[in-house]
Write an enzyme that holds these catalytic residues in place. Structure first.
Site, PDB file in Angstrom:
ATOM      1  N   ARG A 128       0.238  -7.514  -8.095  1.00 51.42           N
ATOM      2  CA  ARG A 128      -0.748  -7.008  -9.060  1.00 51.42           C
ATOM      3  C   ARG A 128      -0.169  -7.049 -10.446  1.00 51.42           C
ATOM      4  O   ARG A 128       0.941  -6.561 -10.666  1.00 51.42           O
ATOM      5  CB  ARG A 128      -1.109  -5.560  -8.749  1.00 51.42           C
ATOM      6  CG  ARG A 128      -2.280  -5.490  -7.836  1.00 51.42           C
ATOM      7  CD  ARG A 128      -2.744  -4.084  -7.674  1.00 51.42           C
ATOM      8  NE  ARG A 128      -3.240  -3.982  -6.315  1.00 51.42           N
ATOM      9  CZ  ARG A 128      -3.599  -2.868  -5.737  1.00 51.42           C
ATOM     10  NH1 ARG A 128      -3.519  -1.732  -6.402  1.00 51.42           N
ATOM     11  NH2 ARG A 128      -4.055  -2.862  -4.505  1.00 51.42           N
TER      12      ARG A 128
ATOM     13  N   SER B  73      -7.812  -4.103  -6.023  1.00 52.08           N
ATOM     14  CA  SER B  73      -8.354  -2.893  -5.402  1.00 52.08           C
ATOM     15  C   SER B  73      -9.138  -2.019  -6.379  1.00 52.08           C
ATOM     16  O   SER B  73     -10.128  -2.462  -6.942  1.00 52.08           O
ATOM     17  CB  SER B  73      -7.205  -2.132  -4.747  1.00 52.08           C
ATOM     18  OG  SER B  73      -7.694  -1.030  -4.042  1.00 52.08           O
ATOM     19  N   HIS B  74      -8.655  -0.811  -6.606  1.00 51.76           N
ATOM     20  CA  HIS B  74      -9.377   0.152  -7.444  1.00 51.76           C
ATOM     21  C   HIS B  74      -8.935   0.074  -8.899  1.00 51.76           C
ATOM     22  O   HIS B  74      -9.405   0.863  -9.714  1.00 51.76           O
ATOM     23  CB  HIS B  74      -9.109   1.553  -6.904  1.00 51.76           C
ATOM     24  CG  HIS B  74      -7.631   1.797  -6.788  1.00 51.76           C
ATOM     25  ND1 HIS B  74      -6.879   1.223  -5.798  1.00 51.76           N
ATOM     26  CD2 HIS B  74      -6.776   2.473  -7.573  1.00 51.76           C
ATOM     27  CE1 HIS B  74      -5.608   1.551  -5.976  1.00 51.76           C
ATOM     28  NE2 HIS B  74      -5.520   2.313  -7.042  1.00 51.76           N
TER      29      HIS B  74
ATOM     30  N   ASP C  58     -14.287   1.599  -3.298  1.00 53.60           N
ATOM     31  CA  ASP C  58     -13.582   1.090  -4.476  1.00 53.60           C
ATOM     32  C   ASP C  58     -13.898  -0.378  -4.729  1.00 53.60           C
ATOM     33  O   ASP C  58     -14.768  -0.964  -4.077  1.00 53.60           O
ATOM     34  CB  ASP C  58     -12.072   1.314  -4.330  1.00 53.60           C
ATOM     35  CG  ASP C  58     -11.456   0.436  -3.248  1.00 53.60           C
ATOM     36  OD1 ASP C  58     -12.171   0.113  -2.286  1.00 53.60           O
ATOM     37  OD2 ASP C  58     -10.281   0.080  -3.373  1.00 53.60           O
TER      38      ASP C  58
ATOM     39  N   ASP D 212     -12.576  -3.278  -3.997  1.00 51.41           N
ATOM     40  CA  ASP D 212     -12.548  -4.261  -2.910  1.00 51.41           C
ATOM     41  C   ASP D 212     -13.055  -3.705  -1.579  1.00 51.41           C
ATOM     42  O   ASP D 212     -12.954  -4.377  -0.556  1.00 51.41           O
ATOM     43  CB  ASP D 212     -11.131  -4.830  -2.733  1.00 51.41           C
ATOM     44  CG  ASP D 212     -10.132  -3.781  -2.304  1.00 51.41           C
ATOM     45  OD1 ASP D 212     -10.281  -2.615  -2.724  1.00 51.41           O
ATOM     46  OD2 ASP D 212      -9.198  -4.113  -1.547  1.00 51.41           O
TER      47      ASP D 212
ATOM     48  N   ASP E 296     -12.170  -1.097   0.412  1.00 49.61           N
ATOM     49  CA  ASP E 296     -11.394  -0.541   1.525  1.00 49.61           C
ATOM     50  C   ASP E 296     -11.218   0.974   1.439  1.00 49.61           C
ATOM     51  O   ASP E 296     -10.798   1.593   2.405  1.00 49.61           O
ATOM     52  CB  ASP E 296     -10.043  -1.264   1.704  1.00 49.61           C
ATOM     53  CG  ASP E 296      -9.187  -1.249   0.468  1.00 49.61           C
ATOM     54  OD1 ASP E 296      -9.633  -0.705  -0.567  1.00 49.61           O
ATOM     55  OD2 ASP E 296      -8.063  -1.800   0.528  1.00 49.61           O
ATOM     56  N   ARG E 297     -11.529   1.570   0.276  1.00 52.14           N
ATOM     57  CA  ARG E 297     -11.364   3.029   0.163  1.00 52.14           C
ATOM     58  C   ARG E 297     -12.707   3.737   0.353  1.00 52.14           C
ATOM     59  O   ARG E 297     -13.761   3.117   0.190  1.00 52.14           O
ATOM     60  CB  ARG E 297     -10.827   3.396  -1.220  1.00 52.14           C
ATOM     61  CG  ARG E 297      -9.436   2.906  -1.438  1.00 52.14           C
ATOM     62  CD  ARG E 297      -8.888   3.423  -2.743  1.00 52.14           C
ATOM     63  NE  ARG E 297      -7.478   3.054  -2.833  1.00 52.14           N
ATOM     64  CZ  ARG E 297      -6.580   3.660  -3.579  1.00 52.14           C
ATOM     65  NH1 ARG E 297      -6.927   4.674  -4.325  1.00 52.14           N
ATOM     66  NH2 ARG E 297      -5.317   3.256  -3.587  1.00 52.14           N
TER      67      ARG E 297
ATOM     68  N   SER F  96      -4.846   8.580   0.008  1.00 54.55           N
ATOM     69  CA  SER F  96      -5.408   7.882  -1.144  1.00 54.55           C
ATOM     70  C   SER F  96      -6.814   7.353  -0.835  1.00 54.55           C
ATOM     71  O   SER F  96      -7.180   6.263  -1.256  1.00 54.55           O
ATOM     72  CB  SER F  96      -4.492   6.739  -1.552  1.00 54.55           C
ATOM     73  OG  SER F  96      -4.211   5.923  -0.432  1.00 54.55           O
TER      74      SER F  96
ATOM     75  N   LYS G 100      -7.864  -0.954   5.728  1.00 54.54           N
ATOM     76  CA  LYS G 100      -8.710   0.230   5.711  1.00 54.54           C
ATOM     77  C   LYS G 100     -10.115  -0.212   5.338  1.00 54.54           C
ATOM     78  O   LYS G 100     -10.299  -1.310   4.817  1.00 54.54           O
ATOM     79  CB  LYS G 100      -8.165   1.280   4.763  1.00 54.54           C
ATOM     80  CG  LYS G 100      -7.990   0.822   3.331  1.00 54.54           C
ATOM     81  CD  LYS G 100      -7.133   1.825   2.574  1.00 54.54           C
ATOM     82  CE  LYS G 100      -6.861   1.326   1.174  1.00 54.54           C
ATOM     83  NZ  LYS G 100      -5.448   1.376   0.803  1.00 54.54           N
TER      84      LYS G 100
ATOM     85  N   ARG H 106       4.034  10.136  -8.202  1.00 59.30           N
ATOM     86  CA  ARG H 106       3.019  10.836  -7.415  1.00 59.30           C
ATOM     87  C   ARG H 106       3.685  12.020  -6.722  1.00 59.30           C
ATOM     88  O   ARG H 106       4.710  11.853  -6.052  1.00 59.30           O
ATOM     89  CB  ARG H 106       2.411   9.911  -6.367  1.00 59.30           C
ATOM     90  CG  ARG H 106       1.756   8.641  -6.933  1.00 59.30           C
ATOM     91  CD  ARG H 106       0.739   8.109  -5.934  1.00 59.30           C
ATOM     92  NE  ARG H 106       0.355   6.725  -6.183  1.00 59.30           N
ATOM     93  CZ  ARG H 106      -0.563   6.355  -7.067  1.00 59.30           C
ATOM     94  NH1 ARG H 106      -1.151   7.243  -7.843  1.00 59.30           N
ATOM     95  NH2 ARG H 106      -0.892   5.067  -7.199  1.00 59.30           N
TER      96      ARG H 106
END
Ligand code: G1P
Ligand code: ZN
Length: 550
Positions: A29, A120-121, A284, A286, A288-289, A372, A383, A503
């Protein structure tokens, strides 16, 4: 351009290697502008293709979340995979495929793997992020041994090979032949919908919707819009007007497609009011969330996983029971209690979906999740956001109780794990590394010490031993477990594209019936303060408050 049936015209281009092509938690990324540098995308793809050594004539699945630069990157990807000897590409129409749908397609088509173009997000657009993941023949992300080998290959590259092909039109479904290369453009939703219909009781779910149970779903202009329209509206009868931001846009319409209570605060507010739907959800960029909410009741991802496991026997696809369950280490231990009750194993893995894949593949687990906002099952090797929404709809339809009652009953039976994540955005990545090193160096002296609110039971740096392939993954995050069961976890994000994100995961168990309805803010405030103090965040990074609390 006419291409001979058997020979793919290929050009070899020389260039210097890039030094920063190491994949993180989920693929490579970077800022879009980094990927746009001449040869950057190509050298990374060449490093992946050199490492994989696909057999001649291979099949690959290609698709992405529709973000900015997907279209250009996809054309390059087609030409480079063709140069590497791939002879059959299965591509989502308009280059679109959600991450779980791509994982499913790889498995269904017995492809050798697939490239997923997504960050992703992370925000999209010319100033946003772009990313690429490679998934293996089992539909799961490439394991660490492969991503390490790709990085080594990227350092040694002297150039790349690219086929001379016309721009491929991805807008119509059907098969095109370009010399020896077959490009098959597929409907991104069809196979995925079939899979969902095998897992869930769509008839019962449609009846539940018909009975007046309203579902609001937000796709954040990411990939799930087309899936939600077809499955939630056309098939289950949800109102189209309740599906928000369902056309995929390259910049996500300026939205940050991250389904959490901050980016999804409009859903939190809607659910807090008199017009709350029976279920509100979001996914999200893509797909998956997932985020799940009910009337005045946001469901934390850890609780969601635990409640899904407790109710799995009510869902057709899971009626036989699940052999085991897994959660990432920082995820709340709510699911551990349900697993113990069901007498099935509960595995604790490092952050990142790929660690679940060996367990899924070996049949050791049936459900898994991360704090997450990621939940999934053996139906795919990623996911799956919409799957989680459908699971909840099916569960509510069978239980015939409102969502808040389902959650409250769960807490009454198992107790409640209050949970929050505090993210600190640290501008200088070196300060983040120093902070973790400093904390790590003090771990040995912590056990037994009194931190004011409790004594330390255990302090370590999480080390994962994969029970399936025997691989070792050290330094996966610092755990500090307190007397009475509260826990602090610290780790640095592996998906950011600048600086460092620290985190901190806070968790506190409560089984006093009078204390089950506090707000997480209230329940976890002392723990949050302790966490910041213990890691000397202000001294290391000059930050006095978390940048994000979810
Ligand atoms: C984050 C999440 C992690 C998830 C990953 C990809 O990684 O924390 O659970 O698997 O995104 O969606 P991190 O940035 O923390 O490394
Ligand atoms: Zn995602």
């Amino acid at each position: 351009m006419r291409i001979d049936n058997n020979v793919m015209p290929v050009r070899a281009i020389s260039c210097a290697p890039f030094t920063d092509q190491r994949m993180g938690t989920a693929g490579l990324r970077k800022k879009v502008r980094v990927f746009q540098q001449p040869h950057y995308l190509e050298t990374f793809l060449q490093a992946v293709l050199d490492t994989l050594q696909l057999p001649p004539g291979s099949t690959l699945v290609l698709g992405g979340d529709g973000r900015y630069f997907n279209r250009e990157a996809l054309q390059t990807l087609i030409r480079m995979t063709a140069a590497a000897g791939v002879r059959h590409l299965v591509v989502g129409q308009d280059g679109l495929l959600s991450t779980p749908a791509a994982s499913n397609l790889i498995r269904m088509r017995k492809a050798h793997g697939g490239f997923l173009l997504t960050a992703s997000h992370n925000p999209g657009g010319p100033d946003g992020d772009f990313g690429i993941k490679f998934n293996m023949a089992n539909g799961g992300q490439a394991p660490q041994a492969i991503t390490d080998a790709v990085f080594r290959a990227s350092q040694a590259l002297r150039g790349y090979r690219i086929a001379e092909l016309p721009v491929i039109d991805l807008s119509r479904c059907g098969t095109q032949q370009h010399g020896p290369l077959r490009v098959e453009i597929v409907d991104p939703v069809a196979d995925y919908q079939q899979l969902m219909e095998r897992l869930f009781d769509f008839g019962r779910m449609a009846d539940w919707v018909k009975a007046g149970n309203r579902v609001v779903f937000d796709a954040f202009h990411g990939i799930t819009g087309p899936y939600a329209r077809r499955i939630l509206a056309d098939t289950l009868g949800c109102a189209m007007a309740d599906l928000l931001h369902t056309n995929p846009l390259p910049d996500f319409g300026g939205l940050h497609p991250d389904p959490n209570p901050v980016e999804g605060r409009h859903l939190v507010e809607l659910c807090a009011g008199a017009a709350a739907p029976a279920l509100a959800a979001a996914s999200d960029g893509d797909g998956d969330r997932n985020m799940i909410l009910g009337p005045a009741c946001p469901v934390s991802p850890g609780d969601s996983l635990a409640i899904m496991l407790a109710g799995a026997a009510l869902i057709p696809g899971y009626r036989q029971g699940v052999p085991g369950v897994a959660r990432s280490m920082p995820t709340s231990r709510a699911v551990d209690r349900v697993a113990a009750d069901l007498r099935i194993p509960c595995f604790e893995t490092p952050t990142g979906w790929r660690f679940f894949c060996n367990l899924l593949e070996a049949g050791r687990i049936g459900l898994c999740g991360e704090e997450s906002f990621g939940t999934g099952s053996s139906h795919a090797r990623e996911k799956d956001g919409l799957w989680a929404v459908l699971f909840w709809i099916n569960l509510l339809a069978v239980r015939s109780e409102p969502l808040p009652e389902v959650v409250a009953a769960h807490w009454r039976r198992y107790g409640r794990h209050y949970f929050q994540r505090h993210d600190y955005e640290i501008a200088d990545a070196a300060h983040g590394t120093d902070l973790m090193e400093d904390l790590r160096s003090r771990l040995g002296s912590l056990p037994g010490s009194d931190l004011g609110i409790a004594r330390v039971d255990l302090a370590d740096d999480f080390h994962y031993h994969d029970p399936v392939d025997g691989s070792e993954s050290p330094h996966q995050g610092i755990r500090i477990v307190l007397d009475g069961g509260a826990r602090l976890v610290y780790r640095l994000s592996g998906t950011g594209t600048s600086g460092a994100t620290l985190r901190i995961y806070l968790e506190k168990f409560e089984d006093n019936p009078a204390m089950l309805d506090c707000s997480p803010d209230e329940a976890l405030r002392p723990l949050g303060k302790l966490a910041a103090h213990l890691a000397a965040i202000e001294a290391h990074a000059g930050l006095t408050q978390p940048t994000l609390v979810v």
